[in-house]
Design an enzyme around this catalytic site. Sequence first.
Site, PDB file in Angstrom:
ATOM      1  N   GLY A 110      -7.713   0.312  -5.723  1.00 32.96           N
ATOM      2  CA  GLY A 110      -7.600   0.336  -3.910  1.00 32.96           C
ATOM      3  C   GLY A 110      -8.791   1.428  -3.153  1.00 32.96           C
ATOM      4  O   GLY A 110      -9.542   1.980  -3.473  1.00 32.96           O
ATOM      5  N   ASP A 111      -8.208   1.086  -2.025  1.00 33.19           N
ATOM      6  CA  ASP A 111      -9.128   1.925  -0.904  1.00 33.19           C
ATOM      7  C   ASP A 111     -10.706   1.201  -1.295  1.00 33.19           C
ATOM      8  O   ASP A 111     -11.730   2.516  -0.372  1.00 33.19           O
ATOM      9  CB  ASP A 111      -8.501   3.258  -0.666  1.00 33.19           C
ATOM     10  CG  ASP A 111      -7.270   3.111   0.089  1.00 33.19           C
ATOM     11  OD1 ASP A 111      -6.783   1.860   0.417  1.00 33.19           O
ATOM     12  OD2 ASP A 111      -6.606   3.840  -0.760  1.00 33.19           O
ATOM     13  N   LYS A 116     -12.012  -2.780   1.073  1.00 32.55           N
ATOM     14  CA  LYS A 116     -11.796  -4.634   0.919  1.00 32.55           C
ATOM     15  C   LYS A 116     -11.178  -5.330   2.510  1.00 32.55           C
ATOM     16  O   LYS A 116     -11.848  -6.514   2.788  1.00 32.55           O
ATOM     17  CB  LYS A 116     -10.548  -4.977   0.711  1.00 32.55           C
ATOM     18  CG  LYS A 116     -10.391  -4.412  -0.954  1.00 32.55           C
ATOM     19  CD  LYS A 116      -8.670  -4.743  -1.779  1.00 32.55           C
ATOM     20  CE  LYS A 116      -7.445  -3.727  -1.567  1.00 32.55           C
ATOM     21  NZ  LYS A 116      -8.004  -2.071  -1.689  1.00 32.55           N
ATOM     22  N   GLY A 127      -3.347  -0.896   3.158  1.00 33.73           N
ATOM     23  CA  GLY A 127      -3.845   0.049   4.618  1.00 33.73           C
ATOM     24  C   GLY A 127      -5.119  -0.731   4.444  1.00 33.73           C
ATOM     25  O   GLY A 127      -6.338   0.245   4.025  1.00 33.73           O
ATOM     26  N   HIS A 128      -6.054  -1.787   5.437  1.00 38.02           N
ATOM     27  CA  HIS A 128      -7.045  -2.486   5.437  1.00 38.02           C
ATOM     28  C   HIS A 128      -7.900  -1.874   6.603  1.00 38.02           C
ATOM     29  O   HIS A 128      -7.447  -2.136   7.802  1.00 38.02           O
ATOM     30  CB  HIS A 128      -6.896  -3.708   5.182  1.00 38.02           C
ATOM     31  CG  HIS A 128      -6.662  -3.719   3.840  1.00 38.02           C
ATOM     32  ND1 HIS A 128      -6.933  -5.067   3.177  1.00 38.02           N
ATOM     33  CD2 HIS A 128      -5.464  -2.782   2.668  1.00 38.02           C
ATOM     34  CE1 HIS A 128      -6.307  -5.025   1.907  1.00 38.02           C
ATOM     35  NE2 HIS A 128      -5.606  -4.281   1.514  1.00 38.02           N
ATOM     36  N   THR A 129      -9.159  -1.078   6.817  1.00 36.12           N
ATOM     37  CA  THR A 129      -9.423  -0.695   7.939  1.00 36.12           C
ATOM     38  C   THR A 129     -10.660  -1.441   8.314  1.00 36.12           C
ATOM     39  O   THR A 129     -11.449  -1.942   8.038  1.00 36.12           O
ATOM     40  CB  THR A 129     -10.268   0.741   7.507  1.00 36.12           C
ATOM     41  OG1 THR A 129      -9.105   1.396   6.415  1.00 36.12           O
ATOM     42  CG2 THR A 129     -10.566   1.518   9.491  1.00 36.12           C
ATOM     43  N   THR A 137       4.202   4.953  -1.946  1.00 37.66           N
ATOM     44  CA  THR A 137       3.214   4.894  -1.306  1.00 37.66           C
ATOM     45  C   THR A 137       4.722   5.185  -0.138  1.00 37.66           C
ATOM     46  O   THR A 137       5.427   5.438   1.111  1.00 37.66           O
ATOM     47  CB  THR A 137       2.750   3.948  -0.360  1.00 37.66           C
ATOM     48  OG1 THR A 137       3.604   2.709  -0.762  1.00 37.66           O
ATOM     49  CG2 THR A 137       1.311   3.927  -0.861  1.00 37.66           C
ATOM     50  N   GLN A 148      -4.305  -3.323  -2.745  1.00 41.71           N
ATOM     51  CA  GLN A 148      -4.524  -2.315  -3.794  1.00 41.71           C
ATOM     52  C   GLN A 148      -5.808  -2.636  -5.064  1.00 41.71           C
ATOM     53  O   GLN A 148      -6.781  -3.268  -3.867  1.00 41.71           O
ATOM     54  CB  GLN A 148      -3.408  -2.269  -4.683  1.00 41.71           C
ATOM     55  CG  GLN A 148      -1.737  -1.875  -4.528  1.00 41.71           C
ATOM     56  CD  GLN A 148      -1.744  -2.969  -3.190  1.00 41.71           C
ATOM     57  OE1 GLN A 148      -1.784  -3.763  -3.798  1.00 41.71           O
ATOM     58  NE2 GLN A 148      -1.210  -2.216  -2.373  1.00 41.71           N
ATOM     59  N   SER A 164     -22.787  -1.614   1.528  1.00 36.59           N
ATOM     60  CA  SER A 164     -22.713  -1.605   3.079  1.00 36.59           C
ATOM     61  C   SER A 164     -22.571  -0.255   2.905  1.00 36.59           C
ATOM     62  O   SER A 164     -22.410   0.667   2.288  1.00 36.59           O
ATOM     63  CB  SER A 164     -20.254  -1.164   2.764  1.00 36.59           C
ATOM     64  OG  SER A 164     -20.313  -0.609   4.214  1.00 36.59           O
ATOM     65  N   VAL A 165     -23.299   0.607   4.410  1.00 33.49           N
ATOM     66  CA  VAL A 165     -24.054   1.634   4.565  1.00 33.49           C
ATOM     67  C   VAL A 165     -23.116   2.310   6.149  1.00 33.49           C
ATOM     68  O   VAL A 165     -23.809   3.186   6.075  1.00 33.49           O
ATOM     69  CB  VAL A 165     -25.716   1.657   4.632  1.00 33.49           C
ATOM     70  CG1 VAL A 165     -26.216   0.510   3.881  1.00 33.49           C
ATOM     71  CG2 VAL A 165     -25.745   0.806   6.134  1.00 33.49           C
TER      72      VAL A 165
HETATM   73  P1  GDP Z   1      -9.483  -1.425   1.791  1.00 33.44           P
HETATM   74  O1  GDP Z   1      -8.368  -0.606   1.021  1.00 33.44           O
HETATM   75  O2  GDP Z   1      -9.722  -1.283   0.520  1.00 33.44           O
HETATM   76  O3  GDP Z   1      -9.269  -2.145   2.818  1.00 33.44           O
HETATM   77  O4  GDP Z   1      -9.843   0.110   2.173  1.00 33.44           O
HETATM   78  P2  GDP Z   1      -9.301   0.933   3.101  1.00 33.44           P
HETATM   79  O5  GDP Z   1      -9.748   0.491   4.841  1.00 33.44           O
HETATM   80  O6  GDP Z   1      -8.585   1.877   2.951  1.00 33.44           O
HETATM   81  O7  GDP Z   1     -10.504   2.698   3.101  1.00 33.44           O
HETATM   82  C1  GDP Z   1     -11.840   2.484   2.933  1.00 33.44           C
HETATM   83  C2  GDP Z   1     -12.289   3.166   4.035  1.00 33.44           C
HETATM   84  O8  GDP Z   1     -13.473   3.493   3.958  1.00 33.44           O
HETATM   85  C3  GDP Z   1     -12.475   2.709   6.123  1.00 33.44           C
HETATM   86  O9  GDP Z   1     -11.694   4.096   5.972  1.00 33.44           O
HETATM   87  C4  GDP Z   1     -13.463   1.974   6.375  1.00 33.44           C
HETATM   88  O10 GDP Z   1     -13.545   2.142   7.418  1.00 33.44           O
HETATM   89  C5  GDP Z   1     -14.079   3.064   5.619  1.00 33.44           C
HETATM   90  N1  GDP Z   1     -15.890   2.019   4.977  1.00 33.44           N
HETATM   91  C6  GDP Z   1     -15.458   0.687   4.800  1.00 33.44           C
HETATM   92  N2  GDP Z   1     -17.111   0.430   4.143  1.00 33.44           N
HETATM   93  C7  GDP Z   1     -17.607   1.791   4.297  1.00 33.44           C
HETATM   94  C8  GDP Z   1     -19.233   2.174   4.042  1.00 33.44           C
HETATM   95  O11 GDP Z   1     -19.747   1.700   3.824  1.00 33.44           O
HETATM   96  N3  GDP Z   1     -19.360   4.165   4.116  1.00 33.44           N
HETATM   97  C9  GDP Z   1     -18.905   4.151   5.046  1.00 33.44           C
HETATM   98  N4  GDP Z   1     -18.718   5.849   5.697  1.00 33.44           N
HETATM   99  N5  GDP Z   1     -17.007   3.903   5.560  1.00 33.44           N
HETATM  100  C10 GDP Z   1     -17.071   2.465   4.874  1.00 33.44           C
HETATM  101  P1  IMO Z   2      -5.673  -0.939  -0.507  1.00 35.59           P
HETATM  102  O1  IMO Z   2      -4.473  -2.330  -0.539  1.00 35.59           O
HETATM  103  C1  IMO Z   2      -4.965   3.083  -2.872  1.00 35.59           C
HETATM  104  C2  IMO Z   2      -1.162   3.567  -4.979  1.00 35.59           C
HETATM  105  C3  IMO Z   2       0.177   4.543  -4.391  1.00 35.59           C
HETATM  106  C4  IMO Z   2       0.326   4.860  -5.859  1.00 35.59           C
HETATM  107  C5  IMO Z   2       0.412   3.603  -7.384  1.00 35.59           C
HETATM  108  C6  IMO Z   2       2.166   2.933  -6.625  1.00 35.59           C
HETATM  109  O2  IMO Z   2      -5.242   0.012   0.981  1.00 35.59           O
HETATM  110  O3  IMO Z   2      -6.040  -0.390  -1.513  1.00 35.59           O
HETATM  111  P2  IMO Z   2       3.699   2.201  -4.595  1.00 35.59           P
HETATM  112  O4  IMO Z   2       3.755   2.011  -3.418  1.00 35.59           O
HETATM  113  O5  IMO Z   2       2.389   0.699  -4.860  1.00 35.59           O
HETATM  114  O6  IMO Z   2       4.609   1.000  -5.581  1.00 35.59           O
HETATM  115  O7  IMO Z   2       2.249   3.067  -5.408  1.00 35.59           O
HETATM  116  O8  IMO Z   2      -0.096   3.045  -5.960  1.00 35.59           O
HETATM  117  N1  IMO Z   2      -1.633   2.587  -4.149  1.00 35.59           N
HETATM  118  C7  IMO Z   2      -2.859   2.552  -3.451  1.00 35.59           C
HETATM  119  N2  IMO Z   2      -3.539   3.045  -3.030  1.00 35.59           N
HETATM  120  N3  IMO Z   2      -4.783   2.352  -1.981  1.00 35.59           N
HETATM  121  C8  IMO Z   2      -3.671   1.156  -1.831  1.00 35.59           C
HETATM  122  O9  IMO Z   2      -3.903  -0.621  -0.748  1.00 35.59           O
HETATM  123  C9  IMO Z   2      -3.052   1.785  -2.520  1.00 35.59           C
HETATM  124  N4  IMO Z   2      -1.130   0.362  -2.840  1.00 35.59           N
HETATM  125  C10 IMO Z   2      -0.666   1.552  -3.582  1.00 35.59           C
HETATM  126  O10 IMO Z   2      -1.018   5.194  -3.817  1.00 35.59           O
HETATM  127  O11 IMO Z   2      -0.624   5.835  -6.646  1.00 35.59           O
HETATM  128 MG    MG Z   3      -6.421   0.797   1.215  1.00 29.96          MG
END
Ligand code: GDP
Ligand code: IMO
Ligand code: MG
Length: 433
Positions: A12-13, A16, A40-42, A131, A228, A417-418
């Site tokens: 995850g994170d 996306k 949480g998608h940023t 979470t 995730q 992505s940079v």
């Molecule tokens: P998601 O859950 O997969 O959408 O990812 P999150 O938003 O939880 O976490 C990704 C983080 O990395 C966010 O704060 C984005 O703004 C940041 N991000 C995405 N691409 C880049 C990148 O190429 N460089 C940097 N420095 N940050 C990035």
């Molecule tokens: P995005 O979409 C990162 C992790 C939790 C925990 C496990 C189970 O932003 O990438 P849950 O609340 O789903 O029962 O927790 O999954 N987890 C994530 N980790 N990014 C996420 O979503 C996540 N969604 C759940 O931290 O380890």
């Molecule tokens: Mg996220």
Amino acid sequence: MSVVIVVGAQWGDEGKGKVVDLFTERAEAVVRYGGGANAGHTLVINGQKLVTRLVPSGVLHPGKRCVLGDGMVIDPHSLLDEVAQLQARGLLSNGELLVGQDAHVILPYHRLLDGLREDFHAAKGKAIGTTRRGIGPAYEAKAARRGVRVRDLVRPERLREMVAANLDELSPVIAHLGGTQPSAAEVAKWIDDALAAGDKLRPYVGDASRVVADYIALRKHVLFEGAQGSLLDIDHGTYPYVTSSSTIAAGACQSAGVGPTKIDAVVGITKAYATRVGGGPFPTELHDATGEALRKVGQEFGAVTGRPRRCGWLDMAALRMGVRLSGMDGLALTKLDVLCDLPEVKVCVGYKLDGVELDEPPLDPEDIDRAEPVFARYDGWGPIPRDARDLSDLPVGARHYVEAIERLAGVPFYLVSVGPDRDETIALRDPFA
Ligand code: GDP
Ligand code: IMO
Ligand code: MG
């Protein structure tokens, strides 16, 4: 090509949200599949940040249909809060939002159970590190065929009966976990609040699967947004340290009610290193100053819970498994810029377990703890220009790293992505082309 799935390739994170926002330019509908407000998608556009939780990350593009698939678990109050915030920015005001009527609903007792269970198991060092958004208990209720769905929120009698029956069954569990039983007044308020939320959501609720099928039949571009990541998949991830939904590409078909023959491309998203939030195995985790540096430079703190993310080297063995599980046609590589200040960068290329070389991580909890990652190393490369828009704009070392990852993954890159901003992207292939 007209139907594309975006899927997280790690824990995850991976970024996306950024990639879905970019690809939405070419799509007419964006469908979130799986999970709930655990995501949480940023998105960052011209320095302005927005975090989506339930609503698809295509929301910043006016006029694109934003669909919440039936496979999601939706907290109606979280959804209404998110919609209100988006509408205050002038978004989602023209019938763009569609909420699947068969999506399951997260109610306060799901959150209560999630928290109680985490605390109960934390005492024995066995917490999942969820979470605490009620995700697991809501999917459990669905599998037990006791779940409340979005369509039930406008049926007061049915909802009351379902909640009463559920709480009847859950009462001994709450007691076992050391929780306080909700009072009759509390339960009545939960139901009243859920009905009020259901009433507010009424204009957005519909037959999501049918609507998505119509877009596809008309050969409109449809984008599926995963939440995730592959290693958190309920069937194929690092069980039991996973989420409760199907996070791999197949989950898109299941959640949206779309047949696999309709999918044209699957794009996996991976960081140039690895992170994980919560418990569970992470063989390439760094517990030293390099891990700290990745967390600081990469701003690796959870978008939902604010928890510091665990950081480590990219695990190509795990990534190859993700490519296999979702049939990824290619990858988007994010956060390459974060590695810029390191003297050397390592990548796990496989594992050794009891003298045997493995090209994918072993998933048995005991084996993965014992397995030794095998690393390849690359020289560091210094700063990456934020205005890099072509691979030739990258320092030579960074280019070598990108080429090595592509070779080890066995599939090409759609983009590199940079930086977090929409523009800070080296676009290489169009997934809809
Ligand atoms: P998601 O859950 O997969 O959408 O990812 P999150 O938003 O939880 O976490 C990704 C983080 O990395 C966010 O704060 C984005 O703004 C940041 N991000 C995405 N691409 C880049 C990148 O190429 N460089 C940097 N420095 N940050 C990035
Ligand atoms: P995005 O979409 C990162 C992790 C939790 C925990 C496990 C189970 O932003 O990438 P849950 O609340 O789903 O029962 O927790 O999954 N987890 C994530 N980790 N990014 C996420 O979503 C996540 N969604 C759940 O931290 O380890
Ligand atoms: Mg996220």
